[in-house]
Design a protein around this motif. Structure first.
Motif, PDB file in Angstrom:
ATOM      1  N   SER A 185      43.649  36.993  13.736  1.00 41.58           N
ATOM      2  CA  SER A 185      44.930  36.951  14.438  1.00 41.58           C
ATOM      3  C   SER A 185      44.920  35.974  15.620  1.00 41.58           C
ATOM      4  CB  SER A 185      45.302  38.349  14.938  1.00 41.58           C
ATOM      5  OG  SER A 185      44.311  38.846  15.831  1.00 41.58           O
ATOM      6  N   ASP A 186      43.743  35.483  15.969  1.00 41.89           N
ATOM      7  CA  ASP A 186      43.597  34.562  17.097  1.00 41.89           C
ATOM      8  C   ASP A 186      43.263  33.166  16.570  1.00 41.89           C
ATOM      9  OD1 ASP A 186      42.960  33.129  19.345  1.00 41.89           O
ATOM     10  OD2 ASP A 186      41.497  34.555  20.135  1.00 41.89           O
ATOM     11  N   PRO A 187      44.148  32.158  16.751  1.00 42.23           N
ATOM     12  CA  PRO A 187      43.878  30.813  16.248  1.00 42.23           C
ATOM     13  C   PRO A 187      42.587  30.199  16.780  1.00 42.23           C
ATOM     14  CG  PRO A 187      46.178  31.016  16.868  1.00 42.23           C
ATOM     15  CD  PRO A 187      45.485  32.261  17.355  1.00 42.23           C
ATOM     16  N   LEU A 188      42.107  30.678  17.931  1.00 39.76           N
ATOM     17  CA  LEU A 188      40.858  30.155  18.486  1.00 39.76           C
ATOM     18  C   LEU A 188      39.630  30.796  17.856  1.00 39.76           C
ATOM     19  CD1 LEU A 188      41.709  29.946  22.306  1.00 39.76           C
ATOM     20  CD2 LEU A 188      41.880  28.157  20.564  1.00 39.76           C
ATOM     21  N   ARG A 189      39.809  31.922  17.174  1.00 40.47           N
ATOM     22  CA  ARG A 189      38.673  32.651  16.629  1.00 40.47           C
ATOM     23  C   ARG A 189      38.729  32.792  15.118  1.00 40.47           C
ATOM     24  NH1 ARG A 189      36.115  31.605  19.669  1.00 40.47           N
ATOM     25  NH2 ARG A 189      34.556  32.174  18.170  1.00 40.47           N
ATOM     26  N   ARG A 190      39.799  32.339  14.486  1.00 38.92           N
ATOM     27  CA  ARG A 190      39.974  32.524  13.051  1.00 38.92           C
ATOM     28  C   ARG A 190      39.055  31.616  12.248  1.00 38.92           C
ATOM     29  NH1 ARG A 190      45.791  31.370  11.152  1.00 38.92           N
ATOM     30  NH2 ARG A 190      44.834  30.977   9.126  1.00 38.92           N
ATOM     31  N   PHE A 191      38.820  32.005  11.006  1.00 36.40           N
ATOM     32  CA  PHE A 191      38.016  31.207  10.085  1.00 36.40           C
ATOM     33  C   PHE A 191      38.858  30.976   8.838  1.00 36.40           C
ATOM     34  CE2 PHE A 191      34.695  31.427   6.562  1.00 36.40           C
ATOM     35  CZ  PHE A 191      34.393  30.078   6.636  1.00 36.40           C
ATOM     36  N   ASP A 192      39.234  29.720   8.601  1.00 38.85           N
ATOM     37  CA  ASP A 192      40.115  29.399   7.487  1.00 38.85           C
ATOM     38  C   ASP A 192      39.367  29.181   6.181  1.00 38.85           C
ATOM     39  OD1 ASP A 192      42.734  29.229   8.956  1.00 38.85           O
ATOM     40  OD2 ASP A 192      41.595  27.747  10.090  1.00 38.85           O
ATOM     41  N   GLY A 193      38.079  28.901   6.266  1.00 38.36           N
ATOM     42  CA  GLY A 193      37.248  28.833   5.073  1.00 38.36           C
ATOM     43  C   GLY A 193      37.484  27.611   4.212  1.00 38.36           C
ATOM     44  N   TYR A 194      37.227  27.793   2.916  1.00 31.45           N
ATOM     45  CA  TYR A 194      37.282  26.705   1.948  1.00 31.45           C
ATOM     46  C   TYR A 194      38.278  27.046   0.846  1.00 31.45           C
ATOM     47  CZ  TYR A 194      32.726  26.180   4.207  1.00 31.45           C
ATOM     48  OH  TYR A 194      31.722  26.085   5.132  1.00 31.45           O
ATOM     49  N   VAL A 195      38.580  26.053   0.026  1.00 29.67           N
ATOM     50  CA  VAL A 195      39.440  26.295  -1.129  1.00 29.67           C
ATOM     51  C   VAL A 195      38.772  27.295  -2.063  1.00 29.67           C
ATOM     52  CG1 VAL A 195      40.456  25.243  -3.181  1.00 29.67           C
ATOM     53  CG2 VAL A 195      40.566  24.048  -0.986  1.00 29.67           C
ATOM     54  N   ASN A 196      37.460  27.177  -2.210  1.00 31.79           N
ATOM     55  CA  ASN A 196      36.684  28.081  -3.063  1.00 31.79           C
ATOM     56  C   ASN A 196      36.397  29.376  -2.310  1.00 31.79           C
ATOM     57  OD1 ASN A 196      34.061  29.291  -4.085  1.00 31.79           O
ATOM     58  ND2 ASN A 196      34.445  27.772  -5.677  1.00 31.79           N
ATOM     59  N   GLU A 197      36.909  30.495  -2.819  1.00 29.59           N
ATOM     60  CA  GLU A 197      36.757  31.776  -2.124  1.00 29.59           C
ATOM     61  C   GLU A 197      35.303  32.213  -2.042  1.00 29.59           C
ATOM     62  OE1 GLU A 197      38.484  36.370  -2.344  1.00 29.59           O
ATOM     63  OE2 GLU A 197      39.223  34.836  -3.726  1.00 29.59           O
ATOM     64  N   SER A 198      34.530  31.929  -3.090  1.00 29.33           N
ATOM     65  CA  SER A 198      33.119  32.300  -3.080  1.00 29.33           C
ATOM     66  C   SER A 198      32.370  31.567  -1.976  1.00 29.33           C
ATOM     67  CB  SER A 198      32.489  31.975  -4.442  1.00 29.33           C
ATOM     68  OG  SER A 198      31.094  32.195  -4.425  1.00 29.33           O
ATOM     69  N   ALA A 199      32.680  30.278  -1.790  1.00 28.99           N
ATOM     70  CA  ALA A 199      32.045  29.501  -0.724  1.00 28.99           C
ATOM     71  C   ALA A 199      32.428  30.057   0.638  1.00 28.99           C
ATOM     72  CB  ALA A 199      32.459  28.035  -0.830  1.00 28.99           C
ATOM     73  N   THR A 200      33.672  30.521   0.777  1.00 30.40           N
ATOM     74  CA  THR A 200      34.128  31.116   2.033  1.00 30.40           C
ATOM     75  C   THR A 200      33.341  32.382   2.349  1.00 30.40           C
ATOM     76  OG1 THR A 200      36.365  30.243   1.731  1.00 30.40           O
ATOM     77  CG2 THR A 200      36.113  32.099   3.240  1.00 30.40           C
ATOM     78  N   ASN A 201      33.176  33.234   1.352  1.00 26.45           N
ATOM     79  CA  ASN A 201      32.491  34.523   1.558  1.00 26.45           C
ATOM     80  C   ASN A 201      31.033  34.340   1.963  1.00 26.45           C
ATOM     81  OD1 ASN A 201      34.809  35.965   0.926  1.00 26.45           O
ATOM     82  ND2 ASN A 201      34.312  36.091  -1.254  1.00 26.45           N
ATOM     83  N   LYS A 202      30.401  33.254   1.501  1.00 31.42           N
ATOM     84  CA  LYS A 202      29.005  33.018   1.839  1.00 31.42           C
ATOM     85  C   LYS A 202      28.802  32.670   3.316  1.00 31.42           C
ATOM     86  CE  LYS A 202      27.489  31.539  -2.764  1.00 31.42           C
ATOM     87  NZ  LYS A 202      26.967  30.419  -3.586  1.00 31.42           N
ATOM     88  N   LYS A 203      29.870  32.253   3.977  1.00 32.13           N
ATOM     89  CA  LYS A 203      29.776  31.891   5.390  1.00 32.13           C
ATOM     90  C   LYS A 203      30.178  33.038   6.313  1.00 32.13           C
ATOM     91  CE  LYS A 203      28.950  28.221   6.670  1.00 32.13           C
ATOM     92  NZ  LYS A 203      27.671  27.607   7.045  1.00 32.13           N
TER      93      LYS A 203
END
Length: 643
Positions: A454-472
């Protein structure tokens, strides 16, 4: 009295930023004091209060602006429009390659033409178009024009070829590709791998035989497009702006999502944290497909009205001549650039420039003072960050060797930590309660940042690939039920809270200013060698930045043709991904789950005194691999053989 005033100012900023009442703010300081050793805390407080107050003020300033843009549903094009209104005739971009100078009005009108042309072609908000060209003014105008109609640009590394290049187009679901004429051969080579529905547009004069069939030429098409502002697409501050590709442990490049608020946050933190001014002139010789060149650099033009000098490619011999010619006051760097500049012979121009600040990351502490003294640069604005990360750091007070800091007085103001990791596996170590364990000063650990979507300074938008996002993402890090972003980097913090970069974790290492994915290189080499077992890892080389690539190749028959291997390598991988060292051995060790065991190999390095396997090194002057014997090894150790 000054220290007392600074303390009061810090508590006020803390109260406003976090919404804490006075008694909690004061109580937090007292708790830290009691738990940190009494008088030692006073020493830390005295030495860091000014730095911490400046950092808190910077965060607060950016946070208030982010809230304003969220409330008004602004985007990067809307903010840029205000810049154009303030100074339409001021120089915005200078392309050193041709001397082309664009004012803010000219950049605005070019991007309007791009937007109107693409809209007439049928592209709409949410569509993706690949952008594949070398640095130039038009590069900025293209993605900015796309953003004006809500089209998202996929910024493609111009070093990529064949499979990796096609992957970048397909993973982003690009409906079209805009490429420069210098990329014609690469597009010809990859065209057969792409979907037939992908439309192609070329910038520049080309023979029809040198581009894929069906390519349209933008030089003519844009001339008839309207220069008036396009219709507002209705995008908001947290919507997608473009994609920047970053190497990772998954192998092929990952498309990191950059939203408008992230672009603004990264550029604004740099602008305010390092004390930039609207009359500064920035020398940007970094690739515009990277966040350093496109956000940290060009972002200062679009959001704050600075003039940016765009260089086609970095040139050590022309660097200071360019800075003097264009009256640059700020230069951008990566660690390698600083070393290359120091290796140049002394020239007159290096003492005739007006540069007051060098901003970037990766400047080694060993050459820090030599760099600043020789080139007379008062301030090094070293920072730590990545396109997708939520825990950037900044060395706001010019502290030698540091990439940033976190407050020891009020550490929870900026929720980042160094967490203990297993040195062999690099996995986070957890307490009996299942939470991660914070490092003490002097202890290396992985940097993590708490995620608050909810905070633009703390959010993580990740990657197009959801699996790659989850690994981070790690869970239950600071407390039960929370989430944190994993940087994959090991840093160490001193008693005053200054952070120092130590190493990269996982299967990615940095060489020649680029992140190299070992998984991607392993797959390519294995294919070139008839699916042989190949292990790729980074090794340290004295006097060089990052880690040089080394490939251990299983060749039980001993028939590996290194001449052919070198030729094939040049066709398939960018130069920075070529392994510098080769180790030919009968077989490579694997785990029970068929994973290569790299830890021991990484530790063994390329020392012929210790290894009995055949070793080779890439001779950059001869363009081929030569045997790495004791004599060659000694020359590398002494810095006499350049890699």
């Amino acid at each position: 009295m000054l220290r007392v005033a600074s303390c009061a100012a810090l508590l006020l900023l803390l109260r406003k930023a976090l919404g804490l009442p006075w008694f909690q703010s004061v109580g937090a300081v007292l708790v830290f004091y009691l738990g940190s050793g009494g008088w030692r805390f006073l020493k830390i407080f005295y030495k860091t209060i000014g730095r911490d107050a400046w950092g808190a003020l910077t965060l607060l300033r950016v946070k208030f602006q982010v809230k304003k843009h969220l409330r008004e549903k602004n985007t990067i094009p809307v903010i840029f429009k205000e810049c154009v209104k303030r100074h339409p005739n001021k120089t915005a971009l200078i392309f050193e390659g041709t001397g082309a100078t664009w004012t803010f009005r000219e950049l605005d009108e070019f991007s309007n033409a791009v937007a109107n042309f693409l809209h007439a072609e049928g592209y709409r908000s949410g569509d993706v178009i690949g952008l594949f060209m070398e640095n130039c003014n038009e590069y900025v105008g293209f993605w900015l024009g796309m953003a004006k109609i809500g089209v998202e640009a996929a910024l493609i590394n111009f070093n990529l070829r064949l499979d990796a290049l096609e992957h970048c187009f397909s993973v982003s679901n690009s409906k079209a590709v805009i490429f420069g004429k210098e990329m014609s051969q690469a597009m010809l080579d990859v065209h057969s791998l792409m979907g037939k529905s992908v439309r192609l547009y070329c910038l520049g004069e080309c023979d029809l035989k040198t581009v894929p069939l069906g390519t349209e030429f933008l030089n003519y098409l844009l001339q008839s497009a309207s220069r008036l502002p396009p219709k507002d697409p209705g995008r908001e501050f947290t919507d997608k702006l473009f994609y920047i590709y970053t190497s990772g442990t998954t192998g092929l490049p990952k498309a990191a999502i950059v939203v408008h608020s992230r672009y603004f946050r990264m550029a604004a933190l740099v602008y305010y944290g390092f004390g930039m001014h609207s009359d500064d002139v920035v020398y940007d010789c970094l690739p515009l497909y990277h966040s350093a060149g496109n956000i940290v650099g060009v972002g200062q033009c679009l959001l704050n009205g600075l003039t940016i000098v765009i260089k086609k490619k970095f040139s050590a011999s022309r660097f200071w001549d360019d800075c003097a010619k264009y009256n640059c006051t700020i230069v951008q760097y990566i660690g390698e650039i600083c070393r290359y500049l120091l290796n140049q012979p002394v020239r007159e121009a290096e003492s005739q420039h007006r540069v007051r600040m060098a901003i970037g990351n990766g400047l080694r502490p060993a050459i820090w003072k030599e760099f600043t003294s020789r080139f007379r640069i008062p301030q090094i604005a070293e920072f730590y960050g990545a396109t997708e990360c939520n825990c950037s750091l900044g060395n706001f007070d010019n502290h030698v060797g540091s990439c940033g800091f976190n407050s020891r007085i009020l550490p929870f103001v900026y929720p980042i930590r160094l967490m203990k990791v297993n040195e062999d596996t690099m996995e986070l170590i957890r307490s009996p309660q299942g939470l991660c364990i914070s490092c003490k000063p002097g202890e290396p650990g992985q940097l993590v940042g708490r995620i608050i979507q909810s905070d633009p300074l703390r959010r993580f938008d990740g990657y197009v690939n959801e699996s790659a996002t989850n690994k981070k993402i790690a869970r239950n890090v600071f407390k039960q039920g929370d989430m944190a972003y994993l940087t994959g980097d090991v840093l160490v913090m001193d008693e005053l809270g200054y952070m120092y970069f130590r190493d990269r974790t996982g299967d990615t290492f940095r060489w020649k200013g680029e992140n190299v994915s070992t998984t991607e290189v392993e797959g390519t080499l294995s294919r070139l060698l008839g699916q042989a077992d190949v292990v790729v890892y980074g090794v340290e080389v004295p006097g060089t930045e990052g880690r040089a690539g080394m490939a251990a190749i299983a060749d039980p028959s001993g028939n590996c043709d290194l001449e052919k291997f070198g030729r094939d390598l040049r066709k398939t991988l960018p130069v920075y991904a070529h392994p510098v060292f080769l180790r030919i051995l009968p077989e490579v060790n694997k785990t029970g789950t068929y994973k290569f065991q790299k830890t021991d190999m990484r530790k063994e390095g390329f020392n012929p005194y210790l290894l009995k396997d055949s070793l080779y090194v890439l001779d950059s002057q001869k363009g081929r691999y030569i045997p790495l014997n004791e004599d060659v090894y000694n020359r590398i150790q002494q810095g006499k053989l350049k890699l």
